[in-house]
Design a protein around this motif. Structure first.
Motif, PDB file in Angstrom:
ATOM      1  N   TRP A 209      19.990   1.965   2.820  1.00 37.65           N
ATOM      2  CA  TRP A 209      18.465   2.430   2.365  1.00 37.65           C
ATOM      3  C   TRP A 209      18.523   3.922   2.212  1.00 37.65           C
ATOM      4  O   TRP A 209      17.459   4.424   1.445  1.00 37.65           O
ATOM      5  CB  TRP A 209      17.519   1.757   3.521  1.00 37.65           C
ATOM      6  CG  TRP A 209      17.100   2.311   4.707  1.00 37.65           C
ATOM      7  CD1 TRP A 209      18.091   2.024   5.769  1.00 37.65           C
ATOM      8  CD2 TRP A 209      16.230   3.366   5.066  1.00 37.65           C
ATOM      9  NE1 TRP A 209      17.635   2.838   6.890  1.00 37.65           N
ATOM     10  CE2 TRP A 209      16.520   3.656   6.295  1.00 37.65           C
ATOM     11  CE3 TRP A 209      15.278   4.244   4.420  1.00 37.65           C
ATOM     12  CZ2 TRP A 209      15.995   4.620   7.194  1.00 37.65           C
ATOM     13  CZ3 TRP A 209      14.465   4.989   4.956  1.00 37.65           C
ATOM     14  CH2 TRP A 209      14.960   5.246   6.566  1.00 37.65           C
TER      15      TRP A 209
ATOM     16  N   SER B  76      16.163   7.517  -5.028  1.00 39.92           N
ATOM     17  CA  SER B  76      14.717   7.392  -5.582  1.00 39.92           C
ATOM     18  C   SER B  76      13.857   8.377  -5.700  1.00 39.92           C
ATOM     19  O   SER B  76      13.387   8.916  -6.624  1.00 39.92           O
ATOM     20  CB  SER B  76      14.264   6.345  -4.827  1.00 39.92           C
ATOM     21  OG  SER B  76      12.879   6.229  -5.210  1.00 39.92           O
TER      22      SER B  76
ATOM     23  N   THR C  40      16.877  -3.256   1.140  1.00 42.17           N
ATOM     24  CA  THR C  40      15.640  -3.040   0.064  1.00 42.17           C
ATOM     25  C   THR C  40      14.479  -3.350   0.723  1.00 42.17           C
ATOM     26  O   THR C  40      13.392  -2.676   0.272  1.00 42.17           O
ATOM     27  CB  THR C  40      16.107  -4.063  -0.969  1.00 42.17           C
ATOM     28  OG1 THR C  40      17.309  -4.044  -1.747  1.00 42.17           O
ATOM     29  CG2 THR C  40      14.931  -4.002  -1.969  1.00 42.17           C
ATOM     30  N   VAL C  41      14.477  -4.174   1.939  1.00 40.87           N
ATOM     31  CA  VAL C  41      12.977  -4.245   2.395  1.00 40.87           C
ATOM     32  C   VAL C  41      12.648  -3.155   3.015  1.00 40.87           C
ATOM     33  O   VAL C  41      11.557  -2.666   2.942  1.00 40.87           O
ATOM     34  CB  VAL C  41      13.077  -5.518   3.662  1.00 40.87           C
ATOM     35  CG1 VAL C  41      11.639  -5.488   4.211  1.00 40.87           C
ATOM     36  CG2 VAL C  41      13.149  -6.809   2.741  1.00 40.87           C
TER      37      VAL C  41
ATOM     38  N   GLN D 264      11.674  -0.283   0.528  1.00 41.94           N
ATOM     39  CA  GLN D 264      10.295  -0.374  -0.283  1.00 41.94           C
ATOM     40  C   GLN D 264       9.295  -0.127   0.536  1.00 41.94           C
ATOM     41  O   GLN D 264       8.199   0.571   0.241  1.00 41.94           O
ATOM     42  CB  GLN D 264      10.371  -1.994  -0.665  1.00 41.94           C
ATOM     43  CG  GLN D 264      10.825  -2.292  -1.959  1.00 41.94           C
ATOM     44  CD  GLN D 264      11.022  -3.856  -2.233  1.00 41.94           C
ATOM     45  OE1 GLN D 264      10.355  -4.606  -1.527  1.00 41.94           O
ATOM     46  NE2 GLN D 264      11.147  -3.963  -3.333  1.00 41.94           N
ATOM     47  N   GLN D 265       9.385  -0.359   1.928  1.00 41.22           N
ATOM     48  CA  GLN D 265       8.277   0.104   2.901  1.00 41.22           C
ATOM     49  C   GLN D 265       8.271   1.443   3.246  1.00 41.22           C
ATOM     50  O   GLN D 265       7.136   2.134   3.214  1.00 41.22           O
ATOM     51  CB  GLN D 265       8.743  -0.849   4.295  1.00 41.22           C
ATOM     52  CG  GLN D 265       8.470  -2.300   4.190  1.00 41.22           C
ATOM     53  CD  GLN D 265       6.931  -2.684   3.884  1.00 41.22           C
ATOM     54  OE1 GLN D 265       5.874  -2.115   4.288  1.00 41.22           O
ATOM     55  NE2 GLN D 265       7.020  -3.530   2.982  1.00 41.22           N
TER      56      GLN D 265
ATOM     57  N   GLU E  76       9.356   3.619   0.706  1.00 39.55           N
ATOM     58  CA  GLU E  76       8.488   4.244  -0.196  1.00 39.55           C
ATOM     59  C   GLU E  76       6.987   4.248  -0.508  1.00 39.55           C
ATOM     60  O   GLU E  76       6.398   4.897  -1.116  1.00 39.55           O
ATOM     61  CB  GLU E  76       9.321   3.645  -1.688  1.00 39.55           C
ATOM     62  CG  GLU E  76      10.901   4.098  -1.936  1.00 39.55           C
ATOM     63  CD  GLU E  76      11.406   3.360  -2.948  1.00 39.55           C
ATOM     64  OE1 GLU E  76      12.314   4.162  -3.875  1.00 39.55           O
ATOM     65  OE2 GLU E  76      10.903   2.178  -3.272  1.00 39.55           O
ATOM     66  N   LYS E  77       6.867   2.871   0.032  1.00 39.39           N
ATOM     67  CA  LYS E  77       5.342   2.685  -0.056  1.00 39.39           C
ATOM     68  C   LYS E  77       4.518   3.623   1.023  1.00 39.39           C
ATOM     69  O   LYS E  77       3.509   4.432   0.712  1.00 39.39           O
ATOM     70  CB  LYS E  77       4.969   1.234   0.760  1.00 39.39           C
ATOM     71  CG  LYS E  77       3.463   0.922   0.737  1.00 39.39           C
ATOM     72  CD  LYS E  77       3.269  -0.525   1.420  1.00 39.39           C
ATOM     73  CE  LYS E  77       2.102  -0.921   1.322  1.00 39.39           C
ATOM     74  NZ  LYS E  77       1.823  -2.458   2.073  1.00 39.39           N
TER      75      LYS E  77
END
Length: 462
Positions: free
Chosen positions: A241, A248, A416-417, A420-421, A423-424
């Motif tokens: 990640w 990203s 990925t989980v 995503q958290q 990036e959020k």
């Protein structure tokens, strides 16, 4: 009878050169109004490039030690106001419309520390300052205000009456109070001067480190090895990640340079990571813009592995967290404490439940430590357990991938989980956008810190 010719009135350029001498660098073919007000204090410097156009009623203040550098072919409208205590740079071909206001400084609050005598004059509390950079080709419409610390990218267009209090990317139209991006466009070629750089650090376990074995042939699409053939491991490469987050961020902010330093270490406890944090500062002296800190899973796991000399109890873990956060706070602009992800099916269900109950106590301690040091806390426990309830374990017969590869380390789906958290959180708090601003510093500290950015605009002896 003889006639006398009245002496010629000196031009604005001649008047300014006579008044300020070496403190002023003035290019050729500038069009300056008769009522232009220029104030250059001791140790300050003003540079105007070639073909600078300034309209009536405008003022340029360069306070003690500061620099204002205006590039070639810059146009400045009527009644513009430019005032610098740290430094302001306006790139080639940029335009400031009427009544644009650039101030790179603010009054400091009238706290007891800033005004110990209680003196009632407006400047008693002092000033904080941070540079303003306007890149080539940017256009600021009528009555735009730009605050200190802001960088406006090349070709950007700022709508009328906007207040630009955070940096704007190149090739962007921004409007509003505060100004925010409305859309981007395919910008004309323009040099990107002195790219903004951010240093992002990661301190944690193998979940952050996530090394994989590689062979160049394995990733070269035109030269993949035959199925069933053997290749030699040539190196380790970062994955997981952290690696995906760095990609990203680079994709989302291509106009900035992001330097990622991953200090994740397989098998590390909080005791080990505290040593890494201290050693990094002692050897590299790095000032970080953003740091992610996460540990605790090995502190708990070692006890259940009966490796008691390596296990770290909750009290010691809490102490390490406060120590690390205290150290990092001294040289990091923003810290995110990342909670540990829960254990997966590493042992019998009863033991795993006991391990997770213990690990949740460590996460609670991490959250409290983060709050005490004004750091953000990224809670991965809830989203991870929610996803795990609906996903099969890895390597099941139906091919579905779970979150863990071995009950501790994560699969690509688990990564990925986490990604995503993260990036959020970054998006909700606009963390990277704010870090692209230059931080305000006390006036003299700002001159020391940001002065090198403006050295090239000043003569060697000034």
């Amino acid at each position: 009878m003889t006639s006398t010719t009245p002496p010629a009135t000196p031009s604005v350029a001649e008047r300014l050169r006579a008044e300020y001498g070496a403190a002023l660098t003035l290019g050729a073919d500038c069009d300056l109004p008769d009522d232009l007000v220029v104030e250059i204090d001791q140790g300050a410097h003003l540079t105007l490039g070639d073909r600078v156009l300034i309209r009536r009623g405008s003022t340029i203040q360069v306070h003690r030690g500061a620099t204002v550098a205006i590039g070639d072919d810059v146009a400045i409208g009527e009644h513009a106001f430019i005032s610098a205590m740290a430094g302001i740079h306006i790139g080639n071909g940029a335009a400031l419309s009427n009544m644009v206001d650039l101030h790179d400084h603010n009054h400091r609050p009238r706290t007891r520390a800033n005004v110990p005598t209680g003196q009632l004059v407006p400047w008693a509390s002092g000033f904080d300052a941070a540079p303003i950079i306007i890149e080539p080709g940017a256009i600021l419409s009528n009555k735009v205000t730009v605050t200190g610390g802001v960088r406006i990218g090349a070709n950007a267009l700022i709508g009328a009456n906007a207040v630009v209090s955070h940096s704007i990317a190149p090739d962007t139209i921004a409007t509003g109070v505060p100004a925010s991006a409305r859309r981007t466009f395919d910008g004309a070629p323009a040099p990107r001067e002195d790219r903004r750089s951010l240093i992002v650090g990661f301190f944690g376990t193998s979940i952050m480190e996530h090394l994989e074995a590689v062979n160049a042939q394995m990733t070269t699409q035109a030269n993949l090895p035959e199925v069933g053939s053997k290749v030699t491991v040539e190196a380790w490469t970062p994955r997981g990640w952290v690696h995906r987050l760095s990609l990203s961020l680079r994709a989302a902010f291509p106009h900035a340079t992001l330097e990622v330093r991953n200090h994740g270490e397989g098998g590390a406890t909080s005791r080990d990571i505290a040593s890494t944090v201290e050693g990094d500062r002692a050897t590299s002296g790095t000032d970080y813009d953003l740091v992610f800190l996460g540990c605790g899973i090995n502190d708990v796991w070692r006890r259940f592995q009966n490796r008691m000399s390596e296990a770290v109890d909750l009290a010691e873990y809490t102490q390490h967290m406060h120590t690390m956060l205290g150290q990092l706070s001294g040289y990091t602009r923003k810290i995110v404490v990342v909670s540990e992800t829960p254990f997966g099916p590493i042992d019998d269900p009863g033991t795993v439940a006991e391990m997770n109950a213990e690990l949740s106590r460590y996460n609670e301690a991490a959250a409290k430590a983060a709050a005490a040091h004004d750091a953000l806390f990224l809670d991965m426990w809830a989203p991870f357990t929610a996803a795990a309830r609906h996903l099969a374990p890895a390597n099941t017969d139906d091919g579905a991938a779970g979150l863990w590869s071995d009950g501790v380390h994560l699969t690509e789906l688990g990564d990925t989980v986490l990604l995503q958290q993260t990036e959020k959180l970054l998006a909700e708090h606009r963390i990277v956008e704010k870090l692209l601003d230059y931080p305000f510093l006390e006036r003299d500290a700002a001159l020391a810190a940001y002065g090198p950015m403006f050295t090239r605009f000043r003569p060697a002896n000034n």
